[in-house]
Design an enzyme around this catalytic site. Sequence first.
Site, PDB file in Angstrom:
ATOM      1  N   SER A  95       0.961  -1.214  -0.143  1.00 44.15           N
ATOM      2  CA  SER A  95       0.126   0.020  -0.004  1.00 44.15           C
ATOM      3  C   SER A  95       0.892   1.231  -0.102  1.00 44.15           C
ATOM      4  CB  SER A  95      -1.026  -0.089   1.176  1.00 44.15           C
ATOM      5  OG  SER A  95      -1.777   0.932   1.192  1.00 44.15           O
ATOM      6  N   ASP A 217     -10.224  -4.866  -5.021  1.00 46.08           N
ATOM      7  CA  ASP A 217      -9.602  -3.985  -3.816  1.00 46.08           C
ATOM      8  C   ASP A 217     -10.294  -2.752  -3.671  1.00 46.08           C
ATOM      9  OD1 ASP A 217      -7.924  -2.281  -2.340  1.00 46.08           O
ATOM     10  OD2 ASP A 217      -6.095  -3.069  -3.171  1.00 46.08           O
ATOM     11  N   HIS A 246      -7.672  -5.275   0.109  1.00 45.90           N
ATOM     12  CA  HIS A 246      -6.350  -4.531   0.087  1.00 45.90           C
ATOM     13  C   HIS A 246      -5.492  -5.066   0.790  1.00 45.90           C
ATOM     14  CE1 HIS A 246      -4.399  -0.563  -0.780  1.00 45.90           C
ATOM     15  NE2 HIS A 246      -4.040  -0.464   0.324  1.00 45.90           N
TER      16      HIS A 246
END
Length: 318
Positions: A95, A217, A246
């Site tokens: 991320s 996601d 995610h």
Amino acid sequence: MGIVEEAHNIRVLGSGERTIVLAHGFGTDQSVWKHLVPHLLADFRVIVFDNMGAGSTNPDFFDFHRYATLEGYAYDLLAILEELHISSCIYVGHSVSAIIGVLASITRPDLFSKLVLISASPRYLNDVDYYGGFEQEELEQLFEAMRSNYQAWCSGFAPLAVGGDMDSVAVQEFSRTLFNVRPDIALSVAQTIFQSDLRHVLCLVTVPCHIIQSTKDLAVPVVVSEYLHHHLNSDSIVEVMPSDGHLPQLSSPDIVIPVLLRHIRHDIEARIRKIEEGKGIEIERWETESDHYVCGQKKFKKEGEKIRRSNEKGNAGG
């Protein structure tokens, strides 16, 4: 133990000759790598740490001004590598830490042999000719929900982000680490992440990038991985996995860990050499046998397309 090591709860594991650095995303800490680390210990020196602001770090160390941009975290990463005398590493960032790694690699490309980017996005806001997944109004609503009742927001956000219900172990784990972040720090970090736009730096990246993405996601649409692939200046490859959420390394380890290990252990350059040697069909079949969608390196995209068409004809005839 030095100040940097103590502040970031750095742990050095394993005994391999090559070094791999694992960096977590928003709302988690180094525990998010618990399914991956055991597979690396025999072959790698593994570095895990907590980003400043994570619930496991001392909130007194969080500098709101420093971390108002992602560059502050990139400087932290470089400080960690310097503290541990790391001259080269494989970097796995999830991320926001994927983009943090991108920024650090632009400053010191010599420190990174490759970047493995999981659920990465250079911009979350939609723009002209760019789909990041969010409108500004949606982000304002998210920030207001965090301000008004952080715990309630965590309870609602965790299952959406992970892609499961509250009873799942992965959702409970993410909820735990999300709850542990001090609310004002969580809001500041979220604003920094979701309002950032690092598209302009992608052309400065020279380190090979392996882009790993879930099919579904909430935070990062699949098209963003394609955007990265086409705008990074370095060699890059994309793999879109049949996983939801995610945080796939936490919610779908049976799918994600083999994919990560493959990208960690195999370099893009090696794939290019095999294509040059005329073994492209073998590579393409190997890449698609798990039903994952893989985009070849930019240099060999046309060859990859030819290989896929050749395989399709062969399968139709067989």
